[in-house]
Design a protein around this motif. Structure first.
Motif, PDB file in Angstrom:
ATOM      1  N   GLY A   1       0.810  -1.202   0.000  1.00 45.64           N
ATOM      2  CA  GLY A   1       0.000   0.000   0.000  1.00 45.64           C
ATOM      3  C   GLY A   1       0.848   1.258   0.000  1.00 45.64           C
ATOM      4  N   THR A   2       0.168   2.398   0.052  1.00 42.12           N
ATOM      5  CA  THR A   2       0.818   3.694   0.103  1.00 42.12           C
ATOM      6  C   THR A   2       0.030   4.616   1.029  1.00 42.12           C
ATOM      7  OG1 THR A   2      -0.433   4.575  -1.763  1.00 42.12           O
ATOM      8  CG2 THR A   2       1.686   3.546  -2.273  1.00 42.12           C
ATOM      9  N   VAL A  18       3.474  14.156  -0.348  1.00 45.72           N
ATOM     10  CA  VAL A  18       4.398  13.098   0.055  1.00 45.72           C
ATOM     11  C   VAL A  18       3.681  11.764  -0.062  1.00 45.72           C
ATOM     12  CG1 VAL A  18       5.807  12.189   1.947  1.00 45.72           C
ATOM     13  CG2 VAL A  18       5.512  14.669   1.693  1.00 45.72           C
ATOM     14  N   THR A  19       4.303  10.819  -0.772  1.00 41.11           N
ATOM     15  CA  THR A  19       3.763   9.468  -0.861  1.00 41.11           C
ATOM     16  C   THR A  19       4.788   8.514  -0.272  1.00 41.11           C
ATOM     17  OG1 THR A  19       2.490   9.995  -2.847  1.00 41.11           O
ATOM     18  CG2 THR A  19       2.881   7.654  -2.389  1.00 41.11           C
ATOM     19  N   VAL A  20       4.371   7.777   0.737  1.00 46.98           N
ATOM     20  CA  VAL A  20       5.220   6.755   1.351  1.00 46.98           C
ATOM     21  C   VAL A  20       4.726   5.413   0.838  1.00 46.98           C
ATOM     22  CG1 VAL A  20       6.025   5.728   3.496  1.00 46.98           C
ATOM     23  CG2 VAL A  20       5.540   8.186   3.407  1.00 46.98           C
ATOM     24  N   ASN A  21       5.637   4.656   0.260  1.00 45.42           N
ATOM     25  CA  ASN A  21       5.306   3.356  -0.324  1.00 45.42           C
ATOM     26  C   ASN A  21       5.631   2.230   0.650  1.00 45.42           C
ATOM     27  OD1 ASN A  21       4.732   4.403  -3.139  1.00 45.42           O
ATOM     28  ND2 ASN A  21       6.803   5.164  -2.813  1.00 45.42           N
ATOM     29  N   SER A  22       5.023   1.096   0.425  1.00 42.61           N
ATOM     30  CA  SER A  22       5.217  -0.031   1.339  1.00 42.61           C
ATOM     31  C   SER A  22       6.660  -0.517   1.381  1.00 42.61           C
ATOM     32  CB  SER A  22       4.276  -1.182   0.971  1.00 42.61           C
ATOM     33  OG  SER A  22       4.523  -1.610  -0.357  1.00 42.61           O
ATOM     34  N   ASP A  23       7.457  -0.208   0.351  1.00 41.40           N
ATOM     35  CA  ASP A  23       8.874  -0.595   0.386  1.00 41.40           C
ATOM     36  C   ASP A  23       9.727   0.463   1.097  1.00 41.40           C
ATOM     37  OD1 ASP A  23       8.904   1.434  -1.481  1.00 41.40           O
ATOM     38  OD2 ASP A  23       9.851   0.249  -3.067  1.00 41.40           O
ATOM     39  N   ARG A  24       9.035   1.414   1.767  1.00 41.44           N
ATOM     40  CA  ARG A  24       9.643   2.454   2.584  1.00 41.44           C
ATOM     41  C   ARG A  24      10.327   3.542   1.757  1.00 41.44           C
ATOM     42  NH1 ARG A  24       9.902   1.307   7.913  1.00 41.44           N
ATOM     43  NH2 ARG A  24      11.831   2.445   8.238  1.00 41.44           N
ATOM     44  N   THR A  25      10.044   3.596   0.462  1.00 34.95           N
ATOM     45  CA  THR A  25      10.551   4.688  -0.349  1.00 34.95           C
ATOM     46  C   THR A  25       9.595   5.867  -0.224  1.00 34.95           C
ATOM     47  OG1 THR A  25       9.433   3.854  -2.331  1.00 34.95           O
ATOM     48  CG2 THR A  25      11.750   3.202  -1.992  1.00 34.95           C
ATOM     49  N   VAL A  26      10.122   7.056  -0.490  1.00 37.60           N
ATOM     50  CA  VAL A  26       9.343   8.286  -0.361  1.00 37.60           C
ATOM     51  C   VAL A  26       9.372   9.019  -1.696  1.00 37.60           C
ATOM     52  CG1 VAL A  26       9.220  10.519   0.809  1.00 37.60           C
ATOM     53  CG2 VAL A  26       9.878   8.480   2.095  1.00 37.60           C
ATOM     54  N   ASP A  27       8.187   9.387  -2.199  1.00 38.47           N
ATOM     55  CA  ASP A  27       8.070  10.170  -3.421  1.00 38.47           C
ATOM     56  C   ASP A  27       7.538  11.549  -3.054  1.00 38.47           C
ATOM     57  OD1 ASP A  27       8.789   7.961  -5.077  1.00 38.47           O
ATOM     58  OD2 ASP A  27       6.731   7.232  -4.985  1.00 38.47           O
ATOM     59  N   LEU A  28       8.109  12.581  -3.690  1.00 37.17           N
ATOM     60  CA  LEU A  28       7.677  13.954  -3.442  1.00 37.17           C
ATOM     61  C   LEU A  28       7.208  14.584  -4.749  1.00 37.17           C
ATOM     62  CD1 LEU A  28      10.656  15.290  -1.285  1.00 37.17           C
ATOM     63  CD2 LEU A  28       8.448  14.460  -0.471  1.00 37.17           C
ATOM     64  N   ASP A  29       6.051  15.206  -4.710  1.00 38.91           N
ATOM     65  CA  ASP A  29       5.539  15.980  -5.839  1.00 38.91           C
ATOM     66  C   ASP A  29       5.247  17.376  -5.323  1.00 38.91           C
ATOM     67  OD1 ASP A  29       5.479  13.996  -7.917  1.00 38.91           O
ATOM     68  OD2 ASP A  29       3.798  13.072  -6.869  1.00 38.91           O
ATOM     69  N   PRO A  30       5.870  18.406  -5.938  1.00 32.53           N
ATOM     70  CA  PRO A  30       5.612  19.774  -5.472  1.00 32.53           C
ATOM     71  C   PRO A  30       4.130  20.144  -5.607  1.00 32.53           C
ATOM     72  CG  PRO A  30       7.387  19.725  -7.108  1.00 32.53           C
ATOM     73  CD  PRO A  30       6.788  18.365  -7.061  1.00 32.53           C
ATOM     74  N   ILE A  31       3.662  20.897  -4.645  1.00 35.46           N
ATOM     75  CA  ILE A  31       2.292  21.398  -4.687  1.00 35.46           C
ATOM     76  C   ILE A  31       2.355  22.812  -5.242  1.00 35.46           C
ATOM     77  CG2 ILE A  31       0.272  22.027  -3.336  1.00 35.46           C
ATOM     78  CD1 ILE A  31       1.221  19.963  -1.244  1.00 35.46           C
ATOM     79  N   ASN A  32       1.646  23.058  -6.321  1.00 38.21           N
ATOM     80  CA  ASN A  32       1.619  24.408  -6.898  1.00 38.21           C
ATOM     81  C   ASN A  32       0.815  25.329  -6.009  1.00 38.21           C
ATOM     82  OD1 ASN A  32       3.092  23.596  -9.130  1.00 38.21           O
ATOM     83  ND2 ASN A  32       1.263  23.021 -10.261  1.00 38.21           N
ATOM     84  N   ALA A  33       1.261  26.569  -5.900  1.00 34.29           N
ATOM     85  CA  ALA A  33       0.552  27.550  -5.090  1.00 34.29           C
ATOM     86  C   ALA A  33      -0.875  27.738  -5.597  1.00 34.29           C
ATOM     87  CB  ALA A  33       1.287  28.886  -5.103  1.00 34.29           C
ATOM     88  N   ASP A  34      -1.115  27.556  -6.904  1.00 31.22           N
ATOM     89  CA  ASP A  34      -2.450  27.711  -7.485  1.00 31.22           C
ATOM     90  C   ASP A  34      -3.408  26.617  -7.012  1.00 31.22           C
ATOM     91  OD1 ASP A  34      -1.011  28.658 -10.678  1.00 31.22           O
ATOM     92  OD2 ASP A  34      -1.448  29.870  -8.888  1.00 31.22           O
TER      93      ASP A  34
END
Length: 96
Positions: A67-68, A78-94
């Protein structure tokens, strides 16, 4: 002795020697911002870090969970994956 990668836990490493998910999130944000993550509010203001670590800990049978978890923190989705990796996607101010 062979080389060791401290960021990739071996199956025989104790839980205490692995980086916590909280530390992984902090390191990922610091790498993206090319600075310290200290400008961010405490992570526990957004999500329970201990619960996050427990959520992706191996089951009592030793099997890996699936899961995530996704949440917003410090200008990122921030997305934390079950393999303990972390993904980051910037949030636009808009989008706020």
């Amino acid at each position: 002795m062979g080389k060791s990668n401290a960021n990739t836990p071996r199956s025989n490493q104790s839980r205490a020697t692995r980086l916590s998910i909280t530390v992984r999130i902090q390191k990922a944000i610091a790498a993206r911002k090319q600075s310290e993550w200290s400008g961010c509010p405490p992570l526990y203001d957004v999500i329970d870090p201990d619960a996050l670590d427990r959520l992706f800990a191996p089951t009592q049978a030793g099997t890996r969970r699936h899961g995530t978890v996704t949440f917003q923190y410090c200008g990122y989705q921030v997305t934390v994956n079950s393999d303990r990796t972390v993904d980051l996607d910037p949030i636009n101010a808009d989008e706020r």
